[in-house]
Motif scaffolding. Structure first.
Motif: not given
Ligand code: FEO
Length: 397
Positions: A330, A358, A373, A377
């Motif tokens: 990532s 993502k 976010q 993750l």
């Protein structure tokens, strides 16, 4: 310098290079390195196995002072840290034959201009009698070059493995100790063998049929604890990756670092082992080592002008060359007005066959929503590692 006896008729001619600090003009050598030649003396013939980097040829010749006759020079690998002094050895022992495989012969002729008539070609499994000492040649191509091979000394169960099982470590100790050899060996494996992991796996399988009491590599000490050495290689080359994430980052004004810091904390809370690497002044060897057993790689980068930070680009390119066994990648980072950091990094790592999780790219200093976010993750990485990675407590150091 006197040759150091390993067992009857088998001697180490280790050329330590304590103050060498870079290999391949790239890889830091915190503990120097060594170029190991070996001498095997039968009742009729004497063989020198490999030579030394020409920069240190005088040390090799110091070892050979009392040696009036060498019949064979076995060359396992044409890279010059082992083969570079062979022309000097042939000048001193003009009757000696260079014993090697056809591919290595081709390389030695090209790189060192050794004439064809100086060679004796051997095939995989061929043997050479020295008188009470039988050398068996074992092809191990792509340890990191295509011509690499090893020699198994049958009577003494000694494997002369060249780069395989080596370590960049200059030391006066003849034999390795588990607690001091692990990290130099891992660093060495990561830098040159990790990209050829599938070959290494085959080589370990091929060597399983041999009884091996000593492994005598061409860098670092001789190994007597051969089971430990084989086990750690299996862990690196064959096992699933560990429940570990490498977070390699660079930050310019602290925004990317805030994301990195949050990710590391959350991953640790989820029980994921984390190795955090600041790329400002990277030690390429440490980066390589961290990648050996990680299931996930996260690159943290701010946006510089229109793309990823050049130091993050360098790390991604290095990781791509090394082909680690990570299953997930990532990218996290911040930007000021726009850019294509994720596209830059993703385009640089086609060799890493990993799922892209993502990315989290935020504008400026992260807000609570941005950090949420990152939490997501971290949770996703922890979830992905279940069943796809083995516990990192199994790392033996
Ligand atoms: Fe130590 Fe590939 O040479």
């Amino acid at each position: 310098m006197k040759p150091v006896k390993i067992t009857e008729g088998v001697y180490s001619l280790r050329v330590n290079h304590f103050n060498r600090r870079l290999f391949d003009s790239l890889i830091p050598l915190p503990e120097g390195t060594s170029y190991n030649a070996y001498l095997v003396k039968g009742s009729e013939k004497t063989a020198l196995l490999d030579s030394a980097d020409p920069e240190k040829a005088e040390v090799l010749f110091d070892y050979l002072k009392g040696e009036e006759k060498i019949d064979y020079v076995v060359s396992h690998h044409a890279e010059q840290d082992h083969s570079g002094s062979i022309p000097l050895v042939l000048a001193r022992y003009p009757q000696a034959k260079v014993v090697t495989n056809p591919k290595c012969k081709e390389f030695l002729m090209t790189h060192l201009h050794i004439p064809a008539e100086k060679f004796m070609e051997v095939k995989d499994g061929d043997t050479l009698q020295l008188g009470g000492k039988t050398l068996e040649f074992v092809y191990l191509p792509w340890v990191h070059w295509p011509e690499t091979m090893a020699t198994y000394l049958r009577e003494d169960n000694c494997l002369f493995s060249c780069d395989f099982f080596g370590a960049h470590l200059a030391t006066g100790e003849l034999f390795s100790e588990e607690h001091t050899i692990y990290e130099p060996m891992k660093r060495y494996y990561a830098e040159i063998m990790m990209p050829f992991r599938s070959n290494i796996k085959s080589h370990l399988e091929k060597l399983a049929k041999y009884e091996i009491k000593f492994i005598a590599p061409s860098h670092g000490p001789v190994h007597k604890n051969t089971r430990f050495i084989m086990d750690i290689y299996r862990d690196w080359a064959v096992s699933e990756p560990h429940n570990k994430a490498v977070v390699a980052y660079i930050s310019m004004h602290g925004s990317t670092y805030a994301l990195v810091s949050r990710l590391v904390s959350r991953l640790q809370e989820f029980g994921v082992c984390v190795e955090k690497l600041n790329l400002e002044q990277p030690d390429e060897g440490r980066v390589a080592m961290a990648l050996v057993d990680a299931a996930t790689i996260v690159i943290g980068t701010p946006t510089v002008l229109t793309g990823a930070h050049p130091k993050a680009v360098y790390a991604a390119h290095l990781a791509n060359l090394l082909r680690p066994k990570a299953k997930f990648v990532s990218v996290i980072g911040s930007y000021g007005w726009g850019g294509r950091a994720v596209e830059t990094i993703a385009g640089l790592i086609p060799n890493i066959k990993a799922e892209l999780l993502k990315p989290v790219i935020v504008k400026g200093l992260p807000t609570e929503a941005d950090l949420k976010q990152i939490d997501d993750l971290a949770a996703l990485i922890a979830e992905k590692h279940k069943g796809a990675a083995i516990p990192c407590q199994t790392v033996r150091i």
